[in-house]
Design an enzyme around this catalytic site. Structure first.
Site, mmCIF file in Angstrom:
data_model
loop_
_atom_site.group_PDB
_atom_site.id
_atom_site.type_symbol
_atom_site.label_atom_id
_atom_site.label_comp_id
_atom_site.label_asym_id
_atom_site.label_seq_id
_atom_site.Cartn_x
_atom_site.Cartn_y
_atom_site.Cartn_z
ATOM 1 C CD GLU A 87 -2.889 -1.245 2.332
ATOM 2 O OE1 GLU A 87 -4.049 -1.593 2.142
ATOM 3 O OE2 GLU A 87 -2.440 -0.985 3.468
ATOM 4 C CB CYS B 281 2.779 7.515 3.636
ATOM 5 S SG CYS B 281 3.353 6.393 4.903
ATOM 6 C CB CYS C 214 7.202 -5.015 8.671
ATOM 7 S SG CYS C 214 8.609 -4.352 9.588
ATOM 8 C CB CYS D 194 6.162 -2.865 16.278
ATOM 9 S SG CYS D 194 7.855 -2.492 15.773
ATOM 10 C CB CYS E 100 2.878 -2.027 13.765
ATOM 11 S SG CYS E 100 2.994 -1.764 11.984
ATOM 12 C CB CYS F 28 0.590 5.855 11.811
ATOM 13 S SG CYS F 28 0.976 7.508 11.349
#
Ligand code: SAH
Ligand code: SF4
Length: 389
Positions: free
Chosen positions: A116, A129, A136, A140, A143, A367
């Site tokens: 994205e 962004c 990933c 975390c 996230c 975010c």
């Protein structure tokens, strides 16, 4: 001066990778690699040099998507180029628009991996962004991207291709120096940019090239969760603004929410920030701090944050990010009064600590909300899609 942790400081032009159709994608190749690829394909050295310059201008200044549109290149050469080379961007699968004007695109690589990209318009700027990886590896806990199973690095063409797609969508070709809608870039989409160093570096070099996309390095920010051994190199070889996802001030809490902290602790990270080339009062490092209810948001946390930033004499600003929820997330966002109080404590110590307004929450573009459905597919399914493509 030797850079700690640096293994190979020399920028080696990468070999051009062939696509499934055998053609070489020119998007993402360093200038020199385009010249070399043309020579390899049979042009004599002076022709290769001239054509490389023309192609660069056409691709990155004019936004050309086909050789046939290049009027400064002789027609007979169009077909020759087309047989051997491509000017490919990622495919746009979906384009969503938030009530607040934020846009989110679902993009797909040539081998059918989805990722994205988000555009956030403001009165005085427009920020893109950009993603550096599909998924990933860092997990975390707050996230959504970190919960994706499949991870692959994006190549330089897939990274710079995002900026080009945004220019396509915004109607911003040819590149112009002023009056742009897309003014800023943040490497804050999916992925950890410093785990995909070479591709991010090469892509941003094209974004910053004056005869390329022409964005100033002051308008580009790279966010890292704290890959300490790569930070000095990022400063030397990329040289953009640095944002660091700090999020906690004690080992116990940071170990829990940013597991990478178990490898590179807070002190090591802040020392690397203090040594970041180019950081000074005019170009401060941004510390991102996600506000998690009852976890990292007390007055004592705020005071400890101030103490740490002072201890390392960091030219810093703090960005407080209200936690953006996603289905099944193990945390809640701090109350607005708590965030305001936290911000006030940091601010009263002389450090700017604005609260980031969440954008695009309604379309999952804020975010930490980025996650595509592709990871729900099994490996075998993905292989089938790739074969069918
Ligand atoms: N991997 C890099 C860059 C991408 S994340 C990094 O971690 O820095 C961009 C920012 O969004 C980071 O500061 C990240 O910690 C933050 N973020 C992640 N999930 C979030 C969530 N659910 N709510 C608010 N911010 C989040
Ligand atoms: Fe990866 Fe950044 Fe998300 Fe952590 S916050 S899982 S490093 S994308």
């Amino acid at each position: 001066m030797p850079i700690p942790g640096l293994i190979d400081p020399v920028t080696v032009p990468r070999a051009a990778a062939a696509r499934a159709d055998g053609r070489i994608n020119l998007v993402g190749l360093p200038r020199e690699a385009i010249r070399a690829a043309l020579e390899e394909a049979g042009l004599d050295p002076s022709q290769a040099k001239l054509r490389a310059k023309q192609l660069w201008h056409q691709i990155y200044n004019r936004g050309a998507t086909a050789f046939a549109a290049m009027s400064d290149i002789a027609k007979p050469l169009h077909a020759w180029l087309d047989e051997r080379f491509a000017i490919a961007r990622p495919e746009v699968v979906e384009d969503q628009r938030s009530a607040d004007g934020t846009r989110k695109w679902l993009l797909r690589t040539a081998d059918a991996q989805d990722f994205e990209m988000v555009f956030i318009p403001d009165a005085d700027r427009g920020t893109l962004c950009v993603s550096s990886q599909v998924g990933c590896t860092l997990n975390c806990r707050f996230c959504h991207t970190g919960t994706m199973r499949l991870v692959r690095n994006l190549d330089a063409g897939e990274i710079v291709g995002q900026v080009m797609l945004a220019r396509d969508a915004l109607g911003e070709w040819p590149s112009r120096p002023e009056g742009r809608l897309l003014t800023n870039i943040v490497m804050m989409g999916m992925g950890e940019p410093l785990y995909n160093f070479e591709a991010v570096r090469d892509a941003l070099a094209i974004v910053m090239d004056r005869e390329g996309l022409g964005l100033s390095r002051r308008r580009i920010t790279l966010s890292t969760s704290g890959v300490v051994p790569m930070m000095a190199r990022a400063g030397e070889e990329i040289g953009v603004n640095l944002a660091v996802s700090l999020h906690a001030v004690t080992k116990e809490v940071r170990d829990e929410i940013v597991p990478l902290n178990r490898k590179y602790g807070i002190d090591e990270l802040l020392a690397a920030c203090a040594a970041y080339p180019g950081a000074n009062n005019a170009r401060r490092i941004t510390f991102e701090y996600v506000m998690l209810k009852g976890k990292n948001d007390s007055d004592a946390d705020a005071r400890e944050l101030v103490r740490l930033l002072r201890k390392y004499k960091l030219p810093a600003k703090v960005n407080l990010i209200p936690f953006n929820p996603w289905p099944g997330a193990p945390y809640e966002c701090s109350e607005p009064e708590r965030i305001a109080r936290f911000s006030a404590i940091v601010f009263e110590a002389g450090i700017s600590a604005p609260v980031r307004t969440p954008r695009g929450r309604d379309i999952g573009a804020a975010c930490g909300q980025l996650k595509t459905a592709s990871e729900k597919k099994s490996r075998a399914e993905l292989d089938r899609v790739a074969q069918a493509a």
